[in-house]
Design a protein around this motif. Sequence first.
Motif, PDB file in Angstrom:
ATOM      1  N   MET A  96       0.632  -1.229   0.030  1.00 42.22           N
ATOM      2  CA  MET A  96      -0.102  -0.134  -0.046  1.00 42.22           C
ATOM      3  C   MET A  96       0.685   0.994   0.058  1.00 42.22           C
ATOM      4  N   GLN A  97       2.144   1.227   0.059  1.00 45.42           N
ATOM      5  CA  GLN A  97       2.999   2.316   0.104  1.00 45.42           C
ATOM      6  C   GLN A  97       3.337   2.950  -1.456  1.00 45.42           C
ATOM      7  N   MET A  98       3.587   4.162  -1.330  1.00 41.95           N
ATOM      8  CA  MET A  98       3.686   4.734  -2.606  1.00 41.95           C
ATOM      9  C   MET A  98       4.835   5.741  -2.354  1.00 41.95           C
ATOM     10  N   ASN A  99       5.682   5.829  -3.543  1.00 37.62           N
ATOM     11  CA  ASN A  99       6.518   7.067  -3.479  1.00 37.62           C
ATOM     12  C   ASN A  99       5.984   8.194  -4.192  1.00 37.62           C
ATOM     13  N   ALA A 100       6.892   9.320  -4.025  1.00 39.78           N
ATOM     14  CA  ALA A 100       6.357  10.532  -4.631  1.00 39.78           C
ATOM     15  C   ALA A 100       6.122  10.393  -6.126  1.00 39.78           C
ATOM     16  N   LEU A 101       7.031   9.948  -6.786  1.00 38.80           N
ATOM     17  CA  LEU A 101       6.851   9.892  -8.268  1.00 38.80           C
ATOM     18  C   LEU A 101       5.634   8.883  -8.661  1.00 38.80           C
ATOM     19  N   GLU A 102       5.415   7.779  -7.894  1.00 39.24           N
ATOM     20  CA  GLU A 102       4.130   7.180  -8.177  1.00 39.24           C
ATOM     21  C   GLU A 102       3.001   7.747  -7.887  1.00 39.24           C
ATOM     22  N   ALA A 103       2.942   8.726  -6.681  1.00 41.67           N
ATOM     23  CA  ALA A 103       1.796   9.453  -6.371  1.00 41.67           C
ATOM     24  C   ALA A 103       1.447  10.547  -7.325  1.00 41.67           C
ATOM     25  N   GLN A 104       2.479  11.132  -8.033  1.00 37.71           N
ATOM     26  CA  GLN A 104       2.295  12.074  -9.075  1.00 37.71           C
ATOM     27  C   GLN A 104       1.769  11.434 -10.521  1.00 37.71           C
ATOM     28  N   ALA A 105       2.420  10.351 -10.819  1.00 34.08           N
ATOM     29  CA  ALA A 105       1.633   9.418 -11.826  1.00 34.08           C
ATOM     30  C   ALA A 105       0.282   9.182 -11.885  1.00 34.08           C
ATOM     31  N   LEU A 106      -0.258   8.725 -10.566  1.00 39.22           N
ATOM     32  CA  LEU A 106      -1.562   8.522 -10.133  1.00 39.22           C
ATOM     33  C   LEU A 106      -2.181   9.866 -10.178  1.00 39.22           C
ATOM     34  N   ALA A 107      -2.027  10.954  -9.628  1.00 37.79           N
ATOM     35  CA  ALA A 107      -2.453  12.177  -9.819  1.00 37.79           C
ATOM     36  C   ALA A 107      -2.742  12.625 -11.024  1.00 37.79           C
ATOM     37  N   ALA A 108      -1.776  12.331 -12.142  1.00 40.63           N
ATOM     38  CA  ALA A 108      -1.710  12.637 -13.380  1.00 40.63           C
ATOM     39  C   ALA A 108      -2.997  11.726 -14.066  1.00 40.63           C
ATOM     40  N   GLN A 109      -2.973  10.464 -13.812  1.00 37.54           N
ATOM     41  CA  GLN A 109      -3.988   9.676 -14.607  1.00 37.54           C
ATOM     42  C   GLN A 109      -5.516   9.951 -13.950  1.00 37.54           C
ATOM     43  N   LEU A 110      -5.511  10.394 -12.731  1.00 39.33           N
ATOM     44  CA  LEU A 110      -6.623  10.830 -12.176  1.00 39.33           C
ATOM     45  C   LEU A 110      -7.339  11.969 -12.882  1.00 39.33           C
ATOM     46  N   GLU A 111      -6.236  12.971 -13.141  1.00 43.36           N
ATOM     47  CA  GLU A 111      -6.840  14.079 -13.785  1.00 43.36           C
ATOM     48  C   GLU A 111      -7.292  13.848 -15.134  1.00 43.36           C
ATOM     49  N   ALA A 112      -6.563  13.018 -15.847  1.00 46.35           N
ATOM     50  CA  ALA A 112      -6.749  12.754 -17.326  1.00 46.35           C
ATOM     51  C   ALA A 112      -8.147  12.047 -17.340  1.00 46.35           C
ATOM     52  N   GLU A 113      -8.357  11.191 -16.532  1.00 44.69           N
ATOM     53  CA  GLU A 113      -9.737  10.609 -16.585  1.00 44.69           C
ATOM     54  C   GLU A 113     -10.862  11.532 -16.051  1.00 44.69           C
ATOM     55  N   ASP A 114     -10.467  12.486 -15.073  1.00 42.32           N
ATOM     56  CA  ASP A 114     -11.641  13.462 -14.738  1.00 42.32           C
ATOM     57  C   ASP A 114     -11.772  14.203 -15.974  1.00 42.32           C
ATOM     58  N   ASN A 115     -10.742  14.742 -16.636  1.00 38.29           N
ATOM     59  CA  ASN A 115     -11.001  15.492 -17.852  1.00 38.29           C
ATOM     60  C   ASN A 115     -11.723  14.727 -18.975  1.00 38.29           C
ATOM     61  N   ARG A 116     -11.395  13.522 -19.152  1.00 39.38           N
ATOM     62  CA  ARG A 116     -12.173  12.698 -20.266  1.00 39.38           C
ATOM     63  C   ARG A 116     -13.664  12.518 -19.728  1.00 39.38           C
ATOM     64  N   LEU A 117     -14.085  12.478 -18.396  1.00 39.39           N
ATOM     65  CA  LEU A 117     -15.410  12.160 -18.121  1.00 39.39           C
ATOM     66  C   LEU A 117     -16.118  13.367 -18.322  1.00 39.39           C
ATOM     67  N   ALA A 118     -15.328  14.504 -18.346  1.00 35.96           N
ATOM     68  CA  ALA A 118     -16.029  15.816 -18.162  1.00 35.96           C
ATOM     69  C   ALA A 118     -16.046  16.580 -19.809  1.00 35.96           C
ATOM     70  N   GLY A 119     -15.548  15.913 -20.530  1.00 38.11           N
ATOM     71  CA  GLY A 119     -15.527  16.097 -22.033  1.00 38.11           C
ATOM     72  C   GLY A 119     -14.271  17.267 -22.268  1.00 38.11           C
ATOM     73  N   ARG A 120     -13.444  17.365 -21.612  1.00 32.04           N
ATOM     74  CA  ARG A 120     -12.528  18.251 -21.514  1.00 32.04           C
ATOM     75  C   ARG A 120     -11.109  17.672 -22.237  1.00 32.04           C
ATOM     76  N   ARG A 121     -10.674  18.454 -23.051  1.00 32.88           N
ATOM     77  CA  ARG A 121      -9.287  18.035 -23.286  1.00 32.88           C
ATOM     78  C   ARG A 121      -8.167  18.199 -22.431  1.00 32.88           C
ATOM     79  N   SER A 122      -7.275  17.264 -22.337  1.00 33.64           N
ATOM     80  CA  SER A 122      -6.103  17.423 -21.511  1.00 33.64           C
ATOM     81  C   SER A 122      -5.054  18.300 -22.153  1.00 33.64           C
ATOM     82  N   GLY A 123      -4.373  19.033 -21.301  1.00 32.78           N
ATOM     83  CA  GLY A 123      -3.451  19.747 -21.901  1.00 32.78           C
ATOM     84  C   GLY A 123      -2.856  20.805 -20.947  1.00 32.78           C
TER      85      GLY A 123
END
Length: 73
Positions: free
Chosen positions: A46-73
């Motif tokens: 269950m542990q995560m380093n800073a790089l893994e946390a940033q990658a997860l945040a980026a994935q969540l942001e991309a998924e959020d944008n996709r669901l909201a119909g916005r383009r990532s950028g």
Amino acid sequence: MINAAEASIEASAEDDAERRRIRAKLYAPPKNRPQQGGRRSRPPQMQMNALEAQALAAQLEAEDNRLAGRRSG
């Protein structure tokens, strides 16, 4: 429900000293669990380093944008 059970257990006590012993035993921490100074640690999987946390945040942001119909950028 817990209060009723506690009251029932305490009612079976013959005196105040026995009530205190029952209460101490009832609320004592588990014996088979190691104490860690009050800090709980997560299991290694269950542990995560800073790089893994940033990658997860980026994935969540991309998924959020996709669901909201916005383009990532």
